[in-house]
Design a protein around this motif. Structure first.
Motif, PDB file in Angstrom:
ATOM      1  N   MET A 261      -9.008   4.235   2.894  1.00 24.97           N
ATOM      2  CA  MET A 261     -10.256   3.842   1.965  1.00 24.97           C
ATOM      3  C   MET A 261      -9.913   2.161   2.557  1.00 24.97           C
ATOM      4  O   MET A 261     -11.247   1.395   2.006  1.00 24.97           O
ATOM      5  CB  MET A 261      -9.860   3.910   0.783  1.00 24.97           C
ATOM      6  CG  MET A 261     -10.049   5.165   0.134  1.00 24.97           C
ATOM      7  SD  MET A 261      -9.560   5.256  -1.797  1.00 24.97           S
ATOM      8  CE  MET A 261     -10.918   4.285  -2.365  1.00 24.97           C
ATOM      9  N   GLY A 262      -9.048   1.633   3.066  1.00 26.05           N
ATOM     10  CA  GLY A 262      -8.708   0.265   3.282  1.00 26.05           C
ATOM     11  C   GLY A 262      -8.563  -0.435   2.224  1.00 26.05           C
ATOM     12  O   GLY A 262      -8.859  -1.663   2.193  1.00 26.05           O
ATOM     13  N   SER A 263      -7.904   0.023   1.240  1.00 27.54           N
ATOM     14  CA  SER A 263      -7.742  -0.627  -0.084  1.00 27.54           C
ATOM     15  C   SER A 263      -6.254  -1.206   0.005  1.00 27.54           C
ATOM     16  O   SER A 263      -5.230  -0.339   0.331  1.00 27.54           O
ATOM     17  CB  SER A 263      -7.738   0.492  -1.340  1.00 27.54           C
ATOM     18  OG  SER A 263      -9.141   0.692  -1.509  1.00 27.54           O
ATOM     19  N   SER A 264      -5.853  -2.192  -0.718  1.00 26.83           N
ATOM     20  CA  SER A 264      -4.475  -2.808  -0.886  1.00 26.83           C
ATOM     21  C   SER A 264      -3.905  -1.939  -1.959  1.00 26.83           C
ATOM     22  O   SER A 264      -4.739  -1.339  -2.807  1.00 26.83           O
ATOM     23  CB  SER A 264      -4.679  -4.146  -1.272  1.00 26.83           C
ATOM     24  OG  SER A 264      -5.349  -4.356  -2.586  1.00 26.83           O
ATOM     25  N   GLN A 265      -2.848  -2.025  -2.465  1.00 33.64           N
ATOM     26  CA  GLN A 265      -2.230  -1.336  -3.639  1.00 33.64           C
ATOM     27  C   GLN A 265      -2.878  -1.919  -4.938  1.00 33.64           C
ATOM     28  O   GLN A 265      -3.167  -1.353  -5.813  1.00 33.64           O
ATOM     29  CB  GLN A 265      -0.662  -1.627  -3.655  1.00 33.64           C
ATOM     30  CG  GLN A 265       0.009  -0.484  -2.612  1.00 33.64           C
ATOM     31  CD  GLN A 265       1.364  -0.455  -2.931  1.00 33.64           C
ATOM     32  OE1 GLN A 265       2.038  -1.502  -3.690  1.00 33.64           O
ATOM     33  NE2 GLN A 265       2.174   0.050  -2.248  1.00 33.64           N
ATOM     34  N   ALA A 266      -3.202  -3.283  -5.021  1.00 35.63           N
ATOM     35  CA  ALA A 266      -3.859  -4.012  -6.024  1.00 35.63           C
ATOM     36  C   ALA A 266      -5.284  -3.428  -6.154  1.00 35.63           C
ATOM     37  O   ALA A 266      -5.627  -2.953  -7.268  1.00 35.63           O
ATOM     38  CB  ALA A 266      -4.007  -5.503  -5.925  1.00 35.63           C
ATOM     39  N   GLN A 267      -5.950  -3.255  -5.489  1.00 38.12           N
ATOM     40  CA  GLN A 267      -7.329  -3.001  -5.304  1.00 38.12           C
ATOM     41  C   GLN A 267      -7.518  -1.268  -5.675  1.00 38.12           C
ATOM     42  O   GLN A 267      -8.292  -0.785  -6.547  1.00 38.12           O
ATOM     43  CB  GLN A 267      -8.120  -3.137  -3.849  1.00 38.12           C
ATOM     44  CG  GLN A 267      -8.311  -4.193  -3.367  1.00 38.12           C
ATOM     45  CD  GLN A 267      -8.738  -4.569  -1.990  1.00 38.12           C
ATOM     46  OE1 GLN A 267      -8.304  -3.554  -1.121  1.00 38.12           O
ATOM     47  NE2 GLN A 267      -9.363  -5.355  -1.496  1.00 38.12           N
ATOM     48  N   PHE A 268      -6.222  -0.578  -5.209  1.00 45.48           N
ATOM     49  CA  PHE A 268      -6.331   1.006  -5.506  1.00 45.48           C
ATOM     50  C   PHE A 268      -5.945   1.227  -6.962  1.00 45.48           C
ATOM     51  O   PHE A 268      -6.708   1.758  -7.497  1.00 45.48           O
ATOM     52  CB  PHE A 268      -5.213   1.635  -4.612  1.00 45.48           C
ATOM     53  CG  PHE A 268      -5.440   3.095  -4.576  1.00 45.48           C
ATOM     54  CD1 PHE A 268      -6.559   3.792  -4.047  1.00 45.48           C
ATOM     55  CD2 PHE A 268      -4.348   4.026  -4.906  1.00 45.48           C
ATOM     56  CE1 PHE A 268      -6.616   5.033  -4.184  1.00 45.48           C
ATOM     57  CE2 PHE A 268      -4.166   5.413  -4.939  1.00 45.48           C
ATOM     58  CZ  PHE A 268      -5.568   5.831  -4.351  1.00 45.48           C
ATOM     59  N   ALA A 269      -5.160   0.309  -7.368  1.00 47.91           N
ATOM     60  CA  ALA A 269      -4.897   0.270  -8.935  1.00 47.91           C
ATOM     61  C   ALA A 269      -5.998   0.033  -9.786  1.00 47.91           C
ATOM     62  O   ALA A 269      -6.168   0.760 -10.886  1.00 47.91           O
ATOM     63  CB  ALA A 269      -3.566  -0.681  -8.952  1.00 47.91           C
TER      64      ALA A 269
END
Length: 79
Positions: A21-29
């Motif tokens: 998805m190209g998400s960081s852990q923070a974005q995914f959270a």
């Protein structure tokens, strides 16, 4: 199908989906509605996600819940 869930493998598949998805852990959270410190132990298999978390991840990524949990079956969700 193996009847014992391997949380480390599950976490690895979740990490792979997040990265696709190209998400960081923070974005995914944020997308999951959880705090960022939840994601790292989840991806390492040290935290057991709820069914609600798993279905939300499957919905966000468009991937099959069966594949995400068991590593078997169709990768993409049908219908």
């Amino acid at each position: 199908m193996n009847s014992k869930l391997d949380y480390k493998d599950l976490g690895s598949r979740i990490r792979m989906l997040r990265q696709e998805m190209g998400s960081s852990q923070a974005q995914f959270a944020e997308l999951l509605g959880v705090k960022q410190p939840f994601i790292s132990p989840l991806e390492k298999g040290k935290l057991r996600p709820t069914l609600q978390h798993l279905t939300h991840i499957a919905s966000l990524t468009g991937k099959s819940l069966d594949w995400m949990v068991w590593g078997e079956g169709l990768l993409e969700r049908q219908g």
